[in-house]
Design a protein around this motif. Structure first.
Motif, PDB file in Angstrom:
ATOM      1  N   MET A  14       0.840  -1.183   0.000  1.00 44.76           N
ATOM      2  CA  MET A  14       0.000   0.000   0.000  1.00 44.76           C
ATOM      3  C   MET A  14       0.883   1.244   0.000  1.00 44.76           C
ATOM      4  SD  MET A  14      -3.271  -0.739   2.368  1.00 44.76           S
ATOM      5  CE  MET A  14      -2.696  -1.750   3.695  1.00 44.76           C
ATOM      6  N   THR A  15       1.473   1.539  -1.126  1.00 47.12           N
ATOM      7  CA  THR A  15       2.349   2.689  -1.213  1.00 47.12           C
ATOM      8  C   THR A  15       1.667   3.821  -1.951  1.00 47.12           C
ATOM      9  OG1 THR A  15       4.244   1.215  -1.274  1.00 47.12           O
ATOM     10  CG2 THR A  15       4.606   3.465  -1.957  1.00 47.12           C
ATOM     11  N   GLN A  16       1.561   4.931  -1.268  1.00 45.43           N
ATOM     12  CA  GLN A  16       1.053   6.162  -1.865  1.00 45.43           C
ATOM     13  C   GLN A  16       2.033   7.265  -1.527  1.00 45.43           C
ATOM     14  OE1 GLN A  16      -2.921   7.228  -0.900  1.00 45.43           O
ATOM     15  NE2 GLN A  16      -3.697   5.187  -1.146  1.00 45.43           N
ATOM     16  N   ALA A  61      -4.989  12.430 -14.376  1.00 48.14           N
ATOM     17  CA  ALA A  61      -4.334  11.126 -14.418  1.00 48.14           C
ATOM     18  C   ALA A  61      -3.282  11.120 -15.519  1.00 48.14           C
ATOM     19  CB  ALA A  61      -5.364  10.038 -14.687  1.00 48.14           C
ATOM     20  N   LEU A  62      -2.191  10.432 -15.271  1.00 49.45           N
ATOM     21  CA  LEU A  62      -1.211  10.215 -16.328  1.00 49.45           C
ATOM     22  C   LEU A  62      -1.758   9.175 -17.288  1.00 49.45           C
ATOM     23  CD1 LEU A  62       2.133  10.096 -14.305  1.00 49.45           C
ATOM     24  CD2 LEU A  62       1.236  11.982 -15.675  1.00 49.45           C
ATOM     25  N   SER A  63      -1.507   9.342 -18.550  1.00 46.35           N
ATOM     26  CA  SER A  63      -2.063   8.425 -19.544  1.00 46.35           C
ATOM     27  C   SER A  63      -1.411   7.048 -19.506  1.00 46.35           C
ATOM     28  CB  SER A  63      -1.912   9.023 -20.944  1.00 46.35           C
ATOM     29  OG  SER A  63      -0.535   9.195 -21.246  1.00 46.35           O
ATOM     30  N   THR A  64      -0.310   6.910 -18.786  1.00 44.48           N
ATOM     31  CA  THR A  64       0.402   5.627 -18.751  1.00 44.48           C
ATOM     32  C   THR A  64      -0.029   4.731 -17.601  1.00 44.48           C
ATOM     33  OG1 THR A  64       2.162   6.647 -17.462  1.00 44.48           O
ATOM     34  CG2 THR A  64       2.454   6.581 -19.858  1.00 44.48           C
ATOM     35  N   THR A  65      -0.999   5.179 -16.791  1.00 45.62           N
ATOM     36  CA  THR A  65      -1.436   4.374 -15.657  1.00 45.62           C
ATOM     37  C   THR A  65      -2.887   3.962 -15.812  1.00 45.62           C
ATOM     38  OG1 THR A  65      -1.934   6.366 -14.385  1.00 45.62           O
ATOM     39  CG2 THR A  65       0.244   5.417 -14.077  1.00 45.62           C
ATOM     40  N   ALA A  66      -3.393   3.249 -14.815  1.00 52.34           N
ATOM     41  CA  ALA A  66      -4.733   2.657 -14.883  1.00 52.34           C
ATOM     42  C   ALA A  66      -5.806   3.670 -15.249  1.00 52.34           C
ATOM     43  CB  ALA A  66      -5.064   2.033 -13.531  1.00 52.34           C
ATOM     44  N   GLY A  67      -6.830   3.221 -15.905  1.00 48.77           N
ATOM     45  CA  GLY A  67      -7.955   4.054 -16.295  1.00 48.77           C
ATOM     46  C   GLY A  67      -8.326   3.823 -17.739  1.00 48.77           C
ATOM     47  N   THR A  68      -9.598   3.631 -17.997  1.00 49.01           N
ATOM     48  CA  THR A  68     -10.039   3.358 -19.361  1.00 49.01           C
ATOM     49  C   THR A  68     -10.437   4.615 -20.109  1.00 49.01           C
ATOM     50  OG1 THR A  68     -12.350   3.127 -18.711  1.00 49.01           O
ATOM     51  CG2 THR A  68     -10.969   1.136 -18.627  1.00 49.01           C
ATOM     52  N   ASP A 100     -13.873   5.600 -14.552  1.00 46.84           N
ATOM     53  CA  ASP A 100     -12.699   5.687 -13.698  1.00 46.84           C
ATOM     54  C   ASP A 100     -11.965   6.984 -14.034  1.00 46.84           C
ATOM     55  OD1 ASP A 100     -11.548   5.087 -16.147  1.00 46.84           O
ATOM     56  OD2 ASP A 100     -11.153   3.020 -15.616  1.00 46.84           O
ATOM     57  N   GLY A 101     -10.780   7.143 -13.544  1.00 48.29           N
ATOM     58  CA  GLY A 101     -10.046   8.385 -13.717  1.00 48.29           C
ATOM     59  C   GLY A 101      -9.870   9.044 -12.358  1.00 48.29           C
ATOM     60  N   VAL A 102      -9.820  10.369 -12.322  1.00 49.08           N
ATOM     61  CA  VAL A 102      -9.555  11.099 -11.085  1.00 49.08           C
ATOM     62  C   VAL A 102     -10.569  12.219 -10.913  1.00 49.08           C
ATOM     63  CG1 VAL A 102      -7.848  12.454  -9.829  1.00 49.08           C
ATOM     64  CG2 VAL A 102      -7.084  10.665 -11.366  1.00 49.08           C
ATOM     65  N   PHE A 103     -11.106  12.342  -9.706  1.00 44.43           N
ATOM     66  CA  PHE A 103     -11.839  13.555  -9.350  1.00 44.43           C
ATOM     67  C   PHE A 103     -11.425  13.956  -7.947  1.00 44.43           C
ATOM     68  CE2 PHE A 103     -14.752  10.349  -7.770  1.00 44.43           C
ATOM     69  CZ  PHE A 103     -15.234  10.880  -6.590  1.00 44.43           C
ATOM     70  N   THR A 104     -11.588  15.233  -7.639  1.00 48.39           N
ATOM     71  CA  THR A 104     -11.050  15.792  -6.401  1.00 48.39           C
ATOM     72  C   THR A 104     -12.156  16.307  -5.504  1.00 48.39           C
ATOM     73  OG1 THR A 104      -9.110  16.478  -7.641  1.00 48.39           O
ATOM     74  CG2 THR A 104      -9.410  17.473  -5.501  1.00 48.39           C
ATOM     75  N   SER A 105     -12.062  15.972  -4.229  1.00 48.86           N
ATOM     76  CA  SER A 105     -12.935  16.523  -3.201  1.00 48.86           C
ATOM     77  C   SER A 105     -12.079  17.406  -2.299  1.00 48.86           C
ATOM     78  CB  SER A 105     -13.554  15.411  -2.352  1.00 48.86           C
ATOM     79  OG  SER A 105     -14.250  14.494  -3.153  1.00 48.86           O
ATOM     80  N   ILE A 106     -12.687  18.434  -1.730  1.00 49.59           N
ATOM     81  CA  ILE A 106     -11.982  19.324  -0.811  1.00 49.59           C
ATOM     82  C   ILE A 106     -12.500  19.077   0.592  1.00 49.59           C
ATOM     83  CG2 ILE A 106     -11.564  21.723  -0.149  1.00 49.59           C
ATOM     84  CD1 ILE A 106     -11.948  22.441  -3.136  1.00 49.59           C
ATOM     85  N   GLN A 132      -3.286   4.376  -9.871  1.00 50.38           N
ATOM     86  CA  GLN A 132      -3.319   5.603 -10.663  1.00 50.38           C
ATOM     87  C   GLN A 132      -2.213   6.560 -10.224  1.00 50.38           C
ATOM     88  OE1 GLN A 132      -6.083   6.493 -13.167  1.00 50.38           O
ATOM     89  NE2 GLN A 132      -4.103   7.337 -13.664  1.00 50.38           N
ATOM     90  N   ASP A 133      -1.560   7.199 -11.177  1.00 52.39           N
ATOM     91  CA  ASP A 133      -0.578   8.250 -10.935  1.00 52.39           C
ATOM     92  C   ASP A 133      -1.041   9.496 -11.670  1.00 52.39           C
ATOM     93  OD1 ASP A 133       0.878   6.248  -9.731  1.00 52.39           O
ATOM     94  OD2 ASP A 133       2.248   5.993 -11.418  1.00 52.39           O
ATOM     95  N   GLY A 134      -0.569  10.658 -11.226  1.00 46.99           N
ATOM     96  CA  GLY A 134      -0.944  11.867 -11.925  1.00 46.99           C
ATOM     97  C   GLY A 134      -0.427  13.133 -11.270  1.00 46.99           C
ATOM     98  N   THR A 135      -1.057  14.233 -11.616  1.00 44.00           N
ATOM     99  CA  THR A 135      -0.699  15.547 -11.082  1.00 44.00           C
ATOM    100  C   THR A 135      -1.911  16.151 -10.387  1.00 44.00           C
ATOM    101  OG1 THR A 135      -1.279  16.645 -13.163  1.00 44.00           O
ATOM    102  CG2 THR A 135       1.024  15.957 -12.883  1.00 44.00           C
ATOM    103  N   TRP A 136      -1.657  17.095  -9.455  1.00 44.50           N
ATOM    104  CA  TRP A 136      -2.737  17.754  -8.726  1.00 44.50           C
ATOM    105  C   TRP A 136      -2.423  19.240  -8.592  1.00 44.50           C
ATOM    106  CZ3 TRP A 136      -1.423  20.373  -4.367  1.00 44.50           C
ATOM    107  CH2 TRP A 136      -0.225  20.033  -3.756  1.00 44.50           C
TER     108      TRP A 136
END
Length: 95
Positions: free
Chosen positions: A1-3, A51-58, A63-69, A84-88
């Protein structure tokens, strides 16, 4: 479980707001990454992730990424698929 997550050490200032950016890497089965910005921001006005295009997600809208505050902390919660990897980014008021 590495994040892991990084925060760019050169924020962008826009008037009375400041923007922080960074990356996130999730090599586990976890479906969320929390980025605590309480040491940098008093409150978060807006945030997002990509999300980075090289990681999981169709890309099929299931799927993909969404952000909650989380206003109480303040922190960003990046909701994503496992692996999933990406930028924020986060825009807010200075602490």
């Amino acid at each position: 479980m590495t994040q892991t997550q990084t925060t760019e050490n050169r924020p962008t200032v826009m008037g009375n707001l400041i923007m922080y950016t960074g990356t996130f890497t999730n090599t586990s089965t976890e479906a969320a990454t929390t980025i605590d910005l309480s040491g940098l921001l008093a409150s978060i006005v807006a945030g997002g992730a990509n999300a980075l295009s090289t990681t999981a997600g169709t890309g099929g809208g299931v799927d993909g990424v969404f952000t909650s505050i989380n206003a109480a902390t303040p922190s960003l919660v990046l909701n994503h698929v496992a692996g999933q990897d990406g930028t924020w980014w986060a825009l807010g008021n200075r602490s």
